[in-house]
Design a protein around this motif. Sequence first.
Motif, PDB file in Angstrom:
ATOM      1  N   ASP A   1     -23.040 -29.207  -5.486  1.00 37.59           N
ATOM      2  CA  ASP A   1     -23.709 -30.050  -4.486  1.00 37.59           C
ATOM      3  C   ASP A   1     -23.177 -29.749  -3.090  1.00 37.59           C
ATOM      4  N   ARG A   2     -21.860 -29.615  -2.984  1.00 32.53           N
ATOM      5  CA  ARG A   2     -21.257 -29.300  -1.694  1.00 32.53           C
ATOM      6  C   ARG A   2     -21.671 -27.912  -1.221  1.00 32.53           C
ATOM      7  N   TYR A   3     -21.641 -26.960  -2.148  1.00 32.44           N
ATOM      8  CA  TYR A   3     -21.988 -25.592  -1.778  1.00 32.44           C
ATOM      9  C   TYR A   3     -23.449 -25.486  -1.347  1.00 32.44           C
ATOM     10  N   ARG A   4     -24.340 -26.136  -2.067  1.00 33.14           N
ATOM     11  CA  ARG A   4     -25.763 -26.068  -1.732  1.00 33.14           C
ATOM     12  C   ARG A   4     -26.016 -26.609  -0.317  1.00 33.14           C
ATOM     13  N   ALA A   5     -25.287 -27.623   0.077  1.00 33.85           N
ATOM     14  CA  ALA A   5     -25.477 -28.214   1.404  1.00 33.85           C
ATOM     15  C   ALA A   5     -24.890 -27.356   2.526  1.00 33.85           C
ATOM     16  N   HIS A   6     -24.040 -26.393   2.166  1.00 33.13           N
ATOM     17  CA  HIS A   6     -23.344 -25.594   3.195  1.00 33.13           C
ATOM     18  C   HIS A   6     -23.321 -24.107   2.820  1.00 33.13           C
ATOM     19  N   LEU A   7     -24.323 -23.638   2.103  1.00 34.99           N
ATOM     20  CA  LEU A   7     -24.233 -22.297   1.527  1.00 34.99           C
ATOM     21  C   LEU A   7     -24.328 -21.176   2.549  1.00 34.99           C
TER      22      LEU A   7
ATOM     23  N   ASN B   1     -26.277 -13.091 -10.650  1.00 29.86           N
ATOM     24  CA  ASN B   1     -26.059 -14.167 -11.616  1.00 29.86           C
ATOM     25  C   ASN B   1     -26.097 -15.537 -10.951  1.00 29.86           C
ATOM     26  N   LYS B   2     -26.224 -15.566  -9.632  1.00 34.34           N
ATOM     27  CA  LYS B   2     -26.373 -16.833  -8.912  1.00 34.34           C
ATOM     28  C   LYS B   2     -27.699 -17.469  -9.327  1.00 34.34           C
ATOM     29  N   PRO B   3     -27.775 -18.789  -9.515  1.00 35.97           N
ATOM     30  CA  PRO B   3     -29.044 -19.413  -9.900  1.00 35.97           C
ATOM     31  C   PRO B   3     -30.074 -19.327  -8.784  1.00 35.97           C
ATOM     32  N   ALA B   4     -31.336 -19.333  -9.173  1.00 37.37           N
ATOM     33  CA  ALA B   4     -32.425 -19.141  -8.208  1.00 37.37           C
ATOM     34  C   ALA B   4     -32.438 -20.220  -7.135  1.00 37.37           C
ATOM     35  N   TRP B   5     -32.040 -21.442  -7.477  1.00 39.68           N
ATOM     36  CA  TRP B   5     -32.091 -22.526  -6.497  1.00 39.68           C
ATOM     37  C   TRP B   5     -31.033 -22.380  -5.408  1.00 39.68           C
ATOM     38  N   LEU B   6     -30.116 -21.417  -5.579  1.00 34.57           N
ATOM     39  CA  LEU B   6     -29.184 -21.059  -4.517  1.00 34.57           C
ATOM     40  C   LEU B   6     -29.527 -19.697  -3.909  1.00 34.57           C
ATOM     41  N   THR B   7     -30.010 -18.781  -4.732  1.00 37.39           N
ATOM     42  CA  THR B   7     -30.315 -17.434  -4.253  1.00 37.39           C
ATOM     43  C   THR B   7     -31.386 -17.453  -3.173  1.00 37.39           C
ATOM     44  N   GLY B   8     -32.509 -18.103  -3.454  1.00 32.18           N
ATOM     45  CA  GLY B   8     -33.613 -18.132  -2.504  1.00 32.18           C
ATOM     46  C   GLY B   8     -33.233 -18.727  -1.157  1.00 32.18           C
ATOM     47  N   PRO B   9     -32.639 -19.914  -1.137  1.00 35.04           N
ATOM     48  CA  PRO B   9     -32.240 -20.497   0.151  1.00 35.04           C
ATOM     49  C   PRO B   9     -31.229 -19.653   0.929  1.00 35.04           C
ATOM     50  N   LEU B  10     -30.310 -18.997   0.223  1.00 37.42           N
ATOM     51  CA  LEU B  10     -29.333 -18.163   0.920  1.00 37.42           C
ATOM     52  C   LEU B  10     -30.022 -16.957   1.564  1.00 37.42           C
ATOM     53  N   LEU B  11     -30.885 -16.281   0.821  1.00 35.87           N
ATOM     54  CA  LEU B  11     -31.596 -15.131   1.380  1.00 35.87           C
ATOM     55  C   LEU B  11     -32.498 -15.558   2.534  1.00 35.87           C
TER      56      LEU B  11
ATOM     57  N   ARG C   1     -37.758  -9.338   3.330  1.00 31.90           N
ATOM     58  CA  ARG C   1     -37.598  -7.881   3.311  1.00 31.90           C
ATOM     59  C   ARG C   1     -37.347  -7.340   1.914  1.00 31.90           C
ATOM     60  N   ALA C   2     -36.787  -8.151   1.038  1.00 29.10           N
ATOM     61  CA  ALA C   2     -36.467  -7.692  -0.314  1.00 29.10           C
ATOM     62  C   ALA C   2     -37.740  -7.555  -1.145  1.00 29.10           C
ATOM     63  N   CYS C   3     -37.828  -6.479  -1.904  1.00 24.88           N
ATOM     64  CA  CYS C   3     -39.001  -6.303  -2.765  1.00 24.88           C
ATOM     65  C   CYS C   3     -38.938  -7.200  -3.987  1.00 24.88           C
ATOM     66  N   CYS C   4     -37.756  -7.704  -4.296  1.00 26.29           N
ATOM     67  CA  CYS C   4     -37.595  -8.634  -5.421  1.00 26.29           C
ATOM     68  C   CYS C   4     -36.259  -9.336  -5.259  1.00 26.29           C
ATOM     69  N   ALA C   5     -36.151 -10.508  -5.861  1.00 21.99           N
ATOM     70  CA  ALA C   5     -34.890 -11.237  -5.916  1.00 21.99           C
ATOM     71  C   ALA C   5     -34.870 -11.962  -7.254  1.00 21.99           C
ATOM     72  N   VAL C   6     -34.039 -11.499  -8.155  1.00 25.04           N
ATOM     73  CA  VAL C   6     -33.994 -12.026  -9.516  1.00 25.04           C
ATOM     74  C   VAL C   6     -32.650 -12.698  -9.742  1.00 25.04           C
ATOM     75  N   SER C   7     -32.693 -13.910 -10.281  1.00 27.38           N
ATOM     76  CA  SER C   7     -31.483 -14.663 -10.603  1.00 27.38           C
ATOM     77  C   SER C   7     -31.317 -14.766 -12.115  1.00 27.38           C
ATOM     78  N   ALA C   8     -30.081 -15.015 -12.529  1.00 27.86           N
ATOM     79  CA  ALA C   8     -29.778 -15.011 -13.956  1.00 27.86           C
ATOM     80  C   ALA C   8     -30.549 -16.077 -14.723  1.00 27.86           C
ATOM     81  N   ASP C   9     -30.859 -17.208 -14.072  1.00 28.27           N
ATOM     82  CA  ASP C   9     -31.561 -18.275 -14.782  1.00 28.27           C
ATOM     83  C   ASP C   9     -33.061 -18.007 -14.897  1.00 28.27           C
ATOM     84  N   GLU C  10     -33.508 -16.855 -14.424  1.00 27.49           N
ATOM     85  CA  GLU C  10     -34.917 -16.482 -14.544  1.00 27.49           C
ATOM     86  C   GLU C  10     -35.163 -15.496 -15.678  1.00 27.49           C
ATOM     87  N   VAL C  11     -34.119 -15.108 -16.382  1.00 27.75           N
ATOM     88  CA  VAL C  11     -34.219 -14.158 -17.488  1.00 27.75           C
ATOM     89  C   VAL C  11     -33.431 -14.699 -18.678  1.00 27.75           C
TER      90      VAL C  11
END
Length: 223
Positions: A78-84, A113-123, A131-141
């Motif tokens: 929760d803390r990390y998501r608010a300040h990622l 391996n970062k979850p998508a709900w953190l990967t997308g907001p960080l990018l 710019r990325a042609c794809c962004a895949v997180s571990a919780d999507e596979v």
Amino acid sequence: MSAPVHCVLFDLDGTLVDTAPDLGHAANHVRATLGLPPLPLADYRPVASAGARGLLHKALGITPEHPEFDAHRRLFLDRYRAHLADDSRPFDGIAELLAGIEAQQRRWGVMTNKPAWLTGPLLDALDLAARACCAVSADEVPRAKPAPDGLLHAAALAGVAASNCVYVGDDLRDIDAAHAAGMRSIAAAWGYIGDTPVDRWGADRVVESPDALLHWLAGQPRG
């Protein structure tokens, strides 16, 4: 001759982006709730690629079997998501590397391996998502690295054969995942690395800097 390189896939934490400061602040926040003083952020850097499990082990000396691990993990996330993206930045040379890849008319993407709900907001926060042609997180596979699932899915999204991809990472599991997926593997020696010496990972190549990676790519066939 080596297979042409059509796409460069990157691990996120410790390879593309230096996320250790914000991850360390989140871990120290958990310590603060327990009345513990902060650890130096440098202490977290070697485990910053290991997710909440590694960071909480460094911060509190606990493992997932600890009865309060899940509660501490939720507080940490929760803390990390608010300040990622407060202090997280692409490593020095990454901006030039990505621009160079694009100038070479190759694609690049992310598999983490970062979850998508953190990967997308960080990018998004770092203006990299579009710019990325794809962004895949571990919780999507089905399986996280070192299984090849995420890399194979990333290659499919990019429309590129796995053999025409290289995967760049700062952890042994990145190299194992690349080999399992049939991709060439590149160890990013500028990253967090961890305890196992990088020259023991069995990577196809070890590069010391993003500039060195771009120089190597310049000599690779594009097809």
